[in-house]
Design an enzyme around this catalytic site. Sequence first.
Site, short mmCIF file in Angstrom:
data_model
loop_
_atom_site.label_atom_id
_atom_site.label_comp_id
_atom_site.label_asym_id
_atom_site.label_seq_id
_atom_site.Cartn_x
_atom_site.Cartn_y
_atom_site.Cartn_z
N HIS A 189 6.11 2.04 -7.53
CA HIS A 189 5.32 2.79 -6.56
C HIS A 189 4.25 3.54 -7.33
O HIS A 189 4.50 4.01 -8.44
CB HIS A 189 6.22 3.79 -5.80
CG HIS A 189 5.60 4.29 -4.55
ND1 HIS A 189 4.71 5.33 -4.54
CD2 HIS A 189 5.70 3.86 -3.26
CE1 HIS A 189 4.31 5.55 -3.31
NE2 HIS A 189 4.89 4.66 -2.50
N ASP A 192 10.61 -0.21 0.90
CA ASP A 192 10.59 -1.58 1.40
C ASP A 192 11.78 -2.39 0.94
O ASP A 192 12.09 -3.44 1.50
CB ASP A 192 9.31 -2.29 0.95
CG ASP A 192 8.11 -1.66 1.61
OD1 ASP A 192 8.19 -1.42 2.81
OD2 ASP A 192 7.12 -1.41 0.92
N1 ACO Z 1 7.78 -5.78 -11.01
C1 ACO Z 1 7.50 -5.92 -12.33
N2 ACO Z 1 6.60 -5.15 -12.98
C2 ACO Z 1 5.97 -4.21 -12.28
C3 ACO Z 1 6.23 -3.99 -10.91
C4 ACO Z 1 7.18 -4.81 -10.27
N3 ACO Z 1 7.47 -4.65 -9.00
N4 ACO Z 1 5.47 -2.97 -10.46
C5 ACO Z 1 4.75 -2.54 -11.52
N5 ACO Z 1 5.04 -3.28 -12.61
C6 ACO Z 1 4.51 -3.10 -13.97
C7 ACO Z 1 3.09 -3.61 -14.07
O1 ACO Z 1 3.05 -4.96 -14.50
C8 ACO Z 1 2.47 -2.67 -15.06
O2 ACO Z 1 2.86 -3.08 -16.35
P1 ACO Z 1 1.87 -2.84 -17.61
O3 ACO Z 1 1.73 -1.35 -17.73
O4 ACO Z 1 2.61 -3.47 -18.75
O5 ACO Z 1 0.58 -3.52 -17.26
C9 ACO Z 1 3.17 -1.33 -14.78
O6 ACO Z 1 4.43 -1.68 -14.19
C10 ACO Z 1 2.40 -0.42 -13.84
O7 ACO Z 1 2.07 -1.16 -12.66
P2 ACO Z 1 0.73 -1.01 -11.84
O8 ACO Z 1 0.47 -2.25 -11.05
O9 ACO Z 1 -0.36 -0.54 -12.77
O10 ACO Z 1 1.12 0.18 -10.88
P3 ACO Z 1 0.40 0.55 -9.54
O11 ACO Z 1 0.67 1.99 -9.31
O12 ACO Z 1 -1.03 0.11 -9.52
O13 ACO Z 1 1.15 -0.35 -8.44
C11 ACO Z 1 2.67 -1.10 -6.81
C12 ACO Z 1 2.14 0.11 -7.59
C13 ACO Z 1 1.52 -1.85 -6.13
C14 ACO Z 1 3.60 -0.60 -5.71
C15 ACO Z 1 3.44 -2.04 -7.78
O14 ACO Z 1 4.53 -1.35 -8.36
C16 ACO Z 1 3.93 -3.32 -7.11
O15 ACO Z 1 3.17 -4.28 -7.03
N6 ACO Z 1 5.20 -3.33 -6.60
C17 ACO Z 1 5.70 -4.46 -5.87
C18 ACO Z 1 5.17 -4.43 -4.43
C19 ACO Z 1 5.83 -3.35 -3.60
O16 ACO Z 1 7.04 -3.18 -3.60
N7 ACO Z 1 4.99 -2.61 -2.85
C20 ACO Z 1 5.45 -1.56 -1.93
C21 ACO Z 1 4.87 -0.24 -2.31
S1 ACO Z 1 5.59 1.03 -1.36
C22 ACO Z 1 4.84 0.99 0.15
O17 ACO Z 1 3.75 0.56 0.34
C23 ACO Z 1 5.60 1.52 1.24
#
Ligand code: ACO
Length: 444
Positions: free
Chosen positions: A321, A379
């Site tokens: 998140h 979620d």
């Molecule tokens: N699985 C594996 N790796 C992940 C995940 C995941 N679900 N989420 C983040 N990471 C990793 C990224 O690859 C990144 O790694 P790095 O630093 O080595 O490049 C690091 O964690 C940070 O991730 P970002 O994408 O920069 O974080 P951001 O804050 O932009 O994204 C998000 C947040 C979109 C929720 C992301 O965690 C994600 O895509 N999760 C899966 C989708 C999801 O569950 N979304 C629901 C959000 S809650 C809602 O809307 C109610």
Amino acid sequence: MSKSPAEAKSGKPANGEYVTLIDHSTEKQYDLLVRSGTEGPKVIDIQSLYKDTGYFTYDPGYTSTGSCESTITFIDGEIGILRHRGYSIEELAEHSDYMDVCYLLLYGELPNASQKSDFVHEITYHSMVHEQLLYFYRGFRRDAHPMAIMAGVVGALSAFYHESTDINDPEQRRMATHQLVAKMPTIAAMAYKYSLGQPFVYPRNDLSYAANFLHMAFSVPAEEYNVNPVLARAMDRIFILHADHEQNASTSTVRIAGSSGANPFACIAAGIASLWGPAHGGANEAVLTMLREIGSKDRIPEFIKRAKDKNDPYRLMGFGHRVYKNYDPRAAVLRESTHEVLAELGIKNEPLLDTAIELERIALQDDYFVEKKLFPNVDFYSGITLQAMGFPTSMFTVLFALARTVGWIAQWKEMIKEPNQRIGRPRQLYSGSQERTFVPLDKR
Ligand code: ACO
């Protein structure tokens, strides 16, 4: 951070906290006012930065940007806190119902008994939609994604309720607010019924908000349908948990759309479009798809490995998140609800739930997820509960939109009332071509 040297130089009264920005190319110093909210990190007020310095800030994804001042929702993502108007989400989920939470978000306080009964009455008696809206649905293909239908139909409400679109009239704003909260379950249930080819079911005023929605979604004219109170309570709780979440992508979209003076129905349709994406509200649908793809507990390590692989774009859906760097408090409440629903429905050894629990267990211990603070989000559990209740995955984000409408509209109302409300208009770091001479077609 201090009373800055620039402040001393400029003779500015020492009645505020400032940070000093030093531009080494010109040797100039600028004091930027630091503002404190009631909770949460302080913010640097950069409203006059461009005017004073000629610089814009650069913050794609707005990771360090506060876009507004708000009194509605507070999140501390480091510890996993979510509060609406000061009340914790855990207490609201335990002791209140969705109508209480709607009133709280919209009007700032929990309602007393008479306010509650007036509000529930007003919402209940606006739940029917204009009969002509039924024909609007028929323009969609039966296999249209219900979120596509939601975006279209909610946007079209401004063509049906002309008397609620003047944003400068407080009475029209109140009316639009109540119409949206009241009609959203009807519109969502109709989207579902349309996809099944079943007749639309009209709202029933003797049922609660959540029970009425379940009735409109699952009953058919051919037989009597009794709403299961445990499922109605679980539905209500899911609505509470999704009601608002401060300045996320869809809420910011609603605010930006509204900042131009667009009517509330159009703004909420914009929020629905933004919510649809798998990185936001669409994640609950994606979680179920992922759990089905994993299939069984023994295949979990393979998927964890993929999620950790830098060269593989695969992510575990329902984990991570932007704000929560701890367990999402909504996920904790929903985890409990999920078990209640499965017990009530007599579902044992549900393979998807088993896979989910095992996936959560492994991920919470895995160095990659621990270091990156990737915890289950709301979620992760909502999809399993909704599926057990009988909703197809394509409806999951629709239910999120239904519940979030009150948050969107509360945030929209707050913005409209700001004395200095202006159109939202970010700037950019331009990195395209500099000026060049037009090349005629025969010379390209
Ligand atoms: N699985 C594996 N790796 C992940 C995940 C995941 N679900 N989420 C983040 N990471 C990793 C990224 O690859 C990144 O790694 P790095 O630093 O080595 O490049 C690091 O964690 C940070 O991730 P970002 O994408 O920069 O974080 P951001 O804050 O932009 O994204 C998000 C947040 C979109 C929720 C992301 O965690 C994600 O895509 N999760 C899966 C989708 C999801 O569950 N979304 C629901 C959000 S809650 C809602 O809307 C109610």
